[in-house]
Design a protein around this motif. Structure first.
Motif, PDB file in Angstrom:
ATOM      1  N   VAL A  37       0.851  -1.192   0.000  1.00  0.00           N
ATOM      2  CA  VAL A  37       0.000   0.000   0.000  1.00  0.00           C
ATOM      3  C   VAL A  37       0.886   1.242   0.000  1.00  0.00           C
ATOM      4  O   VAL A  37       1.908   1.293   0.694  1.00  0.00           O
ATOM      5  CB  VAL A  37      -0.908   0.004   1.245  1.00  0.00           C
ATOM      6  CG1 VAL A  37      -1.664   1.322   1.359  1.00  0.00           C
ATOM      7  CG2 VAL A  37      -1.875  -1.168   1.204  1.00  0.00           C
ATOM      8  N   LEU A  38       0.488   2.249  -0.789  1.00  0.00           N
ATOM      9  CA  LEU A  38       1.205   3.523  -0.853  1.00  0.00           C
ATOM     10  C   LEU A  38       0.369   4.620  -0.208  1.00  0.00           C
ATOM     11  O   LEU A  38      -0.827   4.750  -0.487  1.00  0.00           O
ATOM     12  CB  LEU A  38       1.508   3.907  -2.297  1.00  0.00           C
ATOM     13  CG  LEU A  38       2.472   3.001  -3.068  1.00  0.00           C
ATOM     14  CD1 LEU A  38       2.583   3.468  -4.514  1.00  0.00           C
ATOM     15  CD2 LEU A  38       3.851   2.988  -2.410  1.00  0.00           C
ATOM     16  N   GLY A  39       1.009   5.418   0.641  1.00  0.00           N
ATOM     17  CA  GLY A  39       0.312   6.504   1.316  1.00  0.00           C
ATOM     18  C   GLY A  39       0.136   7.716   0.429  1.00  0.00           C
ATOM     19  O   GLY A  39       0.801   7.874  -0.596  1.00  0.00           O
ATOM     20  N   GLY A  40      -0.752   8.580   0.841  1.00  0.00           N
ATOM     21  CA  GLY A  40      -0.998   9.842   0.159  1.00  0.00           C
ATOM     22  C   GLY A  40      -1.376  10.876   1.187  1.00  0.00           C
ATOM     23  O   GLY A  40      -0.925  10.834   2.330  1.00  0.00           O
ATOM     24  N   HIS A  41      -2.247  11.804   0.814  1.00  0.00           N
ATOM     25  CA  HIS A  41      -2.717  12.803   1.770  1.00  0.00           C
ATOM     26  C   HIS A  41      -4.183  13.087   1.497  1.00  0.00           C
ATOM     27  O   HIS A  41      -4.562  13.331   0.347  1.00  0.00           O
ATOM     28  CB  HIS A  41      -1.909  14.099   1.687  1.00  0.00           C
ATOM     29  CG  HIS A  41      -2.095  14.978   2.879  1.00  0.00           C
ATOM     30  ND1 HIS A  41      -3.143  15.854   2.988  1.00  0.00           N
ATOM     31  CD2 HIS A  41      -1.387  15.082   4.038  1.00  0.00           C
ATOM     32  CE1 HIS A  41      -3.067  16.480   4.162  1.00  0.00           C
ATOM     33  NE2 HIS A  41      -2.014  16.031   4.812  1.00  0.00           N
ATOM     34  N   PRO A  42      -5.010  13.080   2.536  1.00  0.00           N
ATOM     35  CA  PRO A  42      -6.455  13.227   2.313  1.00  0.00           C
ATOM     36  C   PRO A  42      -6.890  14.595   1.833  1.00  0.00           C
ATOM     37  O   PRO A  42      -8.004  14.753   1.346  1.00  0.00           O
ATOM     38  CB  PRO A  42      -7.046  12.930   3.699  1.00  0.00           C
ATOM     39  CG  PRO A  42      -5.945  13.198   4.656  1.00  0.00           C
ATOM     40  CD  PRO A  42      -4.692  12.821   3.939  1.00  0.00           C
ATOM     41  N   GLN A  43      -6.012  15.597   1.921  1.00  0.00           N
ATOM     42  CA  GLN A  43      -6.432  16.945   1.542  1.00  0.00           C
ATOM     43  C   GLN A  43      -6.191  17.272   0.078  1.00  0.00           C
ATOM     44  O   GLN A  43      -6.292  18.425  -0.327  1.00  0.00           O
ATOM     45  CB  GLN A  43      -5.725  17.977   2.437  1.00  0.00           C
ATOM     46  CG  GLN A  43      -5.904  17.721   3.922  1.00  0.00           C
ATOM     47  CD  GLN A  43      -7.350  17.459   4.313  1.00  0.00           C
ATOM     48  OE1 GLN A  43      -8.272  18.067   3.778  1.00  0.00           O
ATOM     49  NE2 GLN A  43      -7.557  16.524   5.225  1.00  0.00           N
ATOM     50  N   GLY A  44      -5.874  16.265  -0.709  1.00  0.00           N
ATOM     51  CA  GLY A  44      -5.817  16.500  -2.149  1.00  0.00           C
ATOM     52  C   GLY A  44      -4.459  16.260  -2.760  1.00  0.00           C
ATOM     53  O   GLY A  44      -3.421  16.390  -2.109  1.00  0.00           O
ATOM     54  N   GLU A  45      -4.474  15.926  -4.039  1.00  0.00           N
ATOM     55  CA  GLU A  45      -3.256  15.601  -4.766  1.00  0.00           C
ATOM     56  C   GLU A  45      -2.341  16.803  -4.987  1.00  0.00           C
ATOM     57  O   GLU A  45      -1.162  16.658  -5.233  1.00  0.00           O
ATOM     58  CB  GLU A  45      -3.616  14.980  -6.123  1.00  0.00           C
ATOM     59  CG  GLU A  45      -4.130  13.554  -6.028  1.00  0.00           C
ATOM     60  CD  GLU A  45      -3.079  12.606  -5.477  1.00  0.00           C
ATOM     61  OE1 GLU A  45      -1.938  12.639  -5.949  1.00  0.00           O
ATOM     62  OE2 GLU A  45      -3.407  11.844  -4.559  1.00  0.00           O
TER      63      GLU A  45
END
Length: 385
Positions: free
Chosen positions: A112-120
């Motif tokens: 799994v790769l993380g991201g950020h919930p507030q947008g790309e």
């Protein structure tokens, strides 16, 4: 057809280096992996004290515990013990450490790769992309976290899609979360259970997922007057023990007499046994809520900032990738009812209104006891005792 659909590992390592709820939601992934590779040996690596959720899981041959903050000697000991021992590592969390374990202990990896919930387009999202580059490079296959649209169970299952002739087959059959094998409830608790009971778990890991004390007081008072005992569940953490005491202190003596405070007295397998015998479970967004759902106990979950589409308790037997709507004041799927507070910002996926762990959340403050009572009455009316 994937070129990896004929891949048949002999030894597989599942890695979940986070909280107990994150361990529990890997069980559908493990079930599906067993269907793909019936003869493979499955091991599970996670943090000490966080692996009770998979105790007795029939598909796991060995559980490997590590500290959440290992010292050099422990790292070296793990390396000596596990270096390239596995054909495949399934990295279920996006942390750097989990991927390093996968790199050192297995010949191949998916993760799994993380991201950020507030947008790309946010700075945090750009930082996450840079951090993910090496993880992609060492992996056969990756799945991006989607905090709003993709359920965490779906996220984990999709780690296997590269090994399937038809990835959609992963979601054709009922999907279940497997709870740990139960253990006997301690006599000090069991001896007090003299009538149908409801388990309530008011304490989340972080303050911004809390429901106000006065709301719990109103709910418990109403349920006791309906003829039910209440078991207040909680971990042994000081904040959880104190929260239960604060709730009990607000109750009238005749109501408090029908409340059992089980704070810190149950292991996870014992909590599972308690939940299996309960008429209803009511709790906030926390791991025990997921355990209640896994035990097929009728469950009411109070959600604030967290999107139920990402981390709502999975309704066992659901077929498909997404059980829930992003926003609905009241939604029921199977035995699970999710209640959300008011506000156009709900769910924001922030740490409460102040975006920090000790924040309040207006959406939960304004989730009225009457809404929870109505949901509970509806469930209780349909339950045969």
């Amino acid at each position: 057809m994937s070129h990896l659909s004929t891949f048949t590992p002999k030894k597989v390592l599942f890695i979940a280096t986070r909280q107990i709820g994150d361990v529990l939601v890997t069980t559908p992934l493990i079930d599906q992996a067993r269907q793909l590779w019936p003869s493979a040996e499955f091991h599970f690596l996670g943090y000490q004290g966080k692996l009770d959720m998979i105790k007795g899981n029939p598909h796991i041959d060995q559980i490997i515990e590590t500290s959440d903050r290992p010292r050099l000697q422990e790292y070296l000991s793990l390396l000596k013990r596990l270096f390239l021992r596995y054909d495949l590592a399934v990295v279920t969390q996006p942390s750097d450490r989990a991927y390093f374990y996968g790199l050192l202990f297995a010949f191949h990896r998916v993760g799994v790769l993380g991201g950020h919930p507030q947008g790309e387009k946010s700075k945090a999202a750009e930082k996450a992309r840079r951090q993910n580059a090496w993880k992609k490079w060492i992996s056969l296959h990756n799945i991006d976290v989607d905090y709003f649209s993709q359920h965490v169970i779906t996220e984990k299952l999709r780690l296997l899609e590269v090994f399937c002739k038809k990835p959609s087959d992963l979601f054709l059959n009922p999907i279940n979360v497997t709870p740990p094998i139960g253990q006997a409830i301690p006599p000090v608790i069991a001896g007090q259970l003299t009538q149908p009971y409801i388990v309530i778990h008011p304490g989340p890991l972080t303050a911004y997922k809390r429901w106000p004390l006065a709301h719990w007081q109103q709910l418990i008072t109403h349920l006791v007057k309906m003829g039910y005992q209440i078991v207040l569940s909680a971990s042994s953490a000081n904040q959880d023990v104190q929260l239960n005491r604060d709730i009990v202190s607000l109750l009238e003596p005749e109501i408090a007499a029908k409340v059992i405070d089980a704070a810190g007295q149950l292991t996870i397998p014992q909590a599972g046994s308690l939940l299996r015998g309960a008429t209803l479970y009511i709790g906030v967004d926390t791991s025990i809520t997921h355990l209640a759902a896994a035990c097929n106990t009728p469950t009411i979950a109070l959600f604030g900032a967290t999107p139920p589409t990402n981390f709502g308790p999975w309704p066992n037997g659901f077929v498909g990738q997404q059980p829930y709507q992003l926003r609905a004041r009241n939604q029921t799927v199977g035995d699970i009812t999710i209640l959300q507070g008011p506000g156009e910002c709900v769910p924001c996926r922030k740490a409460g209104c102040l975006d920090r762990a000790d924040s309040y959340s207006e959406c939960l403050d304004f989730l009225e006891p009457a809404q929870v009572i109505a949901a509970a009455e509806k469930v209780l009316a349909s339950v045969k005792i």
